[in-house]
Motif scaffolding. Structure first.
Motif, PDB file in Angstrom:
ATOM      1  N   LYS A 184       0.837  -1.203   0.000  1.00  0.00           N
ATOM      2  CA  LYS A 184       0.000   0.000   0.000  1.00  0.00           C
ATOM      3  C   LYS A 184       0.878   1.262   0.000  1.00  0.00           C
ATOM      4  CE  LYS A 184      -2.345   0.694   3.656  1.00  0.00           C
ATOM      5  NZ  LYS A 184      -3.287   0.672   4.771  1.00  0.00           N
ATOM      6  N   ASP A 185       1.908   1.268   0.843  1.00  0.00           N
ATOM      7  CA  ASP A 185       2.813   2.415   0.873  1.00  0.00           C
ATOM      8  C   ASP A 185       3.584   2.542  -0.442  1.00  0.00           C
ATOM      9  OD1 ASP A 185       2.014   3.194   3.395  1.00  0.00           O
ATOM     10  OD2 ASP A 185       3.666   2.172   4.422  1.00  0.00           O
ATOM     11  N   GLY A 186       3.942   1.417  -1.049  1.00  0.00           N
ATOM     12  CA  GLY A 186       4.628   1.436  -2.344  1.00  0.00           C
ATOM     13  C   GLY A 186       3.753   2.013  -3.436  1.00  0.00           C
ATOM     14  N   LEU A 187       2.470   1.683  -3.407  1.00  0.00           N
ATOM     15  CA  LEU A 187       1.542   2.248  -4.391  1.00  0.00           C
ATOM     16  C   LEU A 187       1.390   3.751  -4.210  1.00  0.00           C
ATOM     17  CD1 LEU A 187      -1.308  -0.417  -4.586  1.00  0.00           C
ATOM     18  CD2 LEU A 187       0.242   0.291  -6.417  1.00  0.00           C
ATOM     19  N   ILE A 188       1.343   4.192  -2.974  1.00  0.00           N
ATOM     20  CA  ILE A 188       1.240   5.631  -2.704  1.00  0.00           C
ATOM     21  C   ILE A 188       2.494   6.345  -3.202  1.00  0.00           C
ATOM     22  CG2 ILE A 188       1.167   7.363  -0.866  1.00  0.00           C
ATOM     23  CD1 ILE A 188      -0.589   5.334   0.705  1.00  0.00           C
TER      24      ILE A 188
END
Length: 185
Positions: A17-21
């Motif tokens: 999720k943080d990587g997508l952000i």
């Protein structure tokens, strides 16, 4: 065994999720750069994206180290950056292969025009290599984007993890002994 966070989600799903952000910043700015086609504005957008990505990575790593005090924020930062690099690389491929395929042809035509204006010609072997690069530019750029983003993520994750640590000349035991000594009369 997979570690879970306080909310019950795994470390990998949180990193994804943080990587997508983190990747969303690059995807948006990259697309805007193609649409503007202004050299100064493209450079300005790239600088804002770079600074914003670094700031966002530091915030992500700081938040993770606060919620997981016994774990390495470096490893988490690298994981987030590699997952982000995958998304950025795939998006780069999609841009050059499907969304803006004419941009590659225009860039190489500009190269040939510049060389012609300078009165220089390239040897045939070099021209053949450039034509092969032009044909496979989306794949080449996809791979180089992944490597570049991963290496930058590794570097800045190490810097942010190192700067986030509290350093002390004394060990915790020595500090407790010193504090105990101060209160003994």
């Amino acid at each position: 065994m997979e570690q879970t966070t306080a909310s019950g989600s795994s470390k990998w799903s949180l990193a994804a999720k943080d990587g997508l952000i983190l990747a969303a910043v690059t995807v948006v700015v990259s697309t805007l750069t193609f649409l503007t086609q202004n050299g100064f504005l493209s450079t300005l957008l790239w600088l804002v994206k770079f600074g914003g990505s670094l700031w966002l990575l530091s915030v992500i790593m700081k938040r993770y180290s606060q919620t997981h005090p016994g774990e390495s924020s470096f490893g988490y930062g690298v994981t987030v950056c590699v997952l982000s690099a995958i998304v950025c690389a795939v998006w780069t491929f999609v841009e050059y292969q499907f969304l803006f395929p004419g941009a590659v042809a225009e860039a190489f035509e500009q190269l040939y025009a510049t060389l012609a204006q300078m009165g220089q010609s390239l040897p045939e072997e070099v021209t053949d290599t450039i034509l092969k690069m032009e044909d496979n530019y989306a794949q080449i750029n996809c791979i180089t984007t992944f490597v570049w983003c991963s290496l930058l993520g590794l570097l800045f994750s190490a810097i942010f993890a190192r700067s986030g640590r509290r350093r002390s000349v004394f060990t915790e035991e020595e500090m407790r002994e010193n504090n105990d000594d101060e209160f003994n009369f």
